[in-house]
Design an enzyme around this catalytic site. Sequence first.
Site: not given
Length: 327
Positions: A12-13, A15-17, A38, A40-41, A128, A142, A222, A299
């Site tokens: 994660g983190d 730079g996908k955003g 959970n 964050g971009h 988180t 369910r 993620q 976070t």
Amino acid sequence: MPAVIVLGAQWGDEGKGKATDQLGQHTDLVVKFNGGNNAGHTVVIDGEKYALHLLPAGILSEGVTPIIGNGVVVDLDVLFEELEDITSRGVDCSRLLISSNAHIIPPYNRLMDQANERARGNNLIGTTGRGIGPTYADKMNRIGLRIQDLFHPEELRAKVEAALAPKNTIFEAVDLQVLDPAEVSDHLLSFAERVKPMLCDVSLVVNDALDRGDTVLFEGGQATMLDIDHGTYPFVTSSNPTAGGALTGSGVGPTRIDRVVGVAKAYTTRVGEGPFPTELDNEVGEALRTKGGEFGVTTGRPRRTGWFDAVVMRYATRINGLTDICL
């Protein structure tokens, strides 16, 4: 390339955003297919920073239809807080669509996150605390609440009462607040009319778009090594951020996908507990953290840092069938 999946190839983190926003400017639809707030971009446009948690990055691209798929879990409070924030900054959010099959994060599942962490003692997962895991657990058991349930008040009230009864027993046992099912139901139902104009059958909308030749970008939250099936279990998230999750989380078949783009950093970071083979717990790691601004968007926690891990990248390439890597 009408159907493109963009996902994290590490923990994660990566730079996908930014990657999603850049690619999203040339697409017609951007579909978020997993996770919740959970994620964050961080996206910077004309020097202005936007921190997106629940909303797809495509919300910031003019003319793009941003979509929250059925694989996402939605905290309604967070959804409308984010919408109000970026609307106040001049962003048009009127195009947002949400799957009526997406599950709701009720207030009691945020408490369940706290209760679960207390029960683990020293064996923390590093959640988180947003209620993501308990909501996915309810989905599998369910007993979950879907957004479409907001339009059937009596059924929703019955579902809340049934789901909350055993959880209140747990809350009481670990000295957490016991919740009133009527108050929880009233709070959730208060969002019904506000969310109604956004609801759609995401699978139908996306497949129709692909049939027209539109370009659809599938945005993963993620990353591969946090996948519930293929990540460093149990130190993982509660959904599938891998390419397969894009299919089940939006309702499209595998034959519709043209490219799968894995986003990676030239070094590696992760937040929370769990294995990290190339971690640098020294001044070099601290330098990477400082220069890279490695603190969680959601976070605020300092991220663990380490060298680039080629073994992880090879694994992510295999699991996702990557056609491209954005480094």
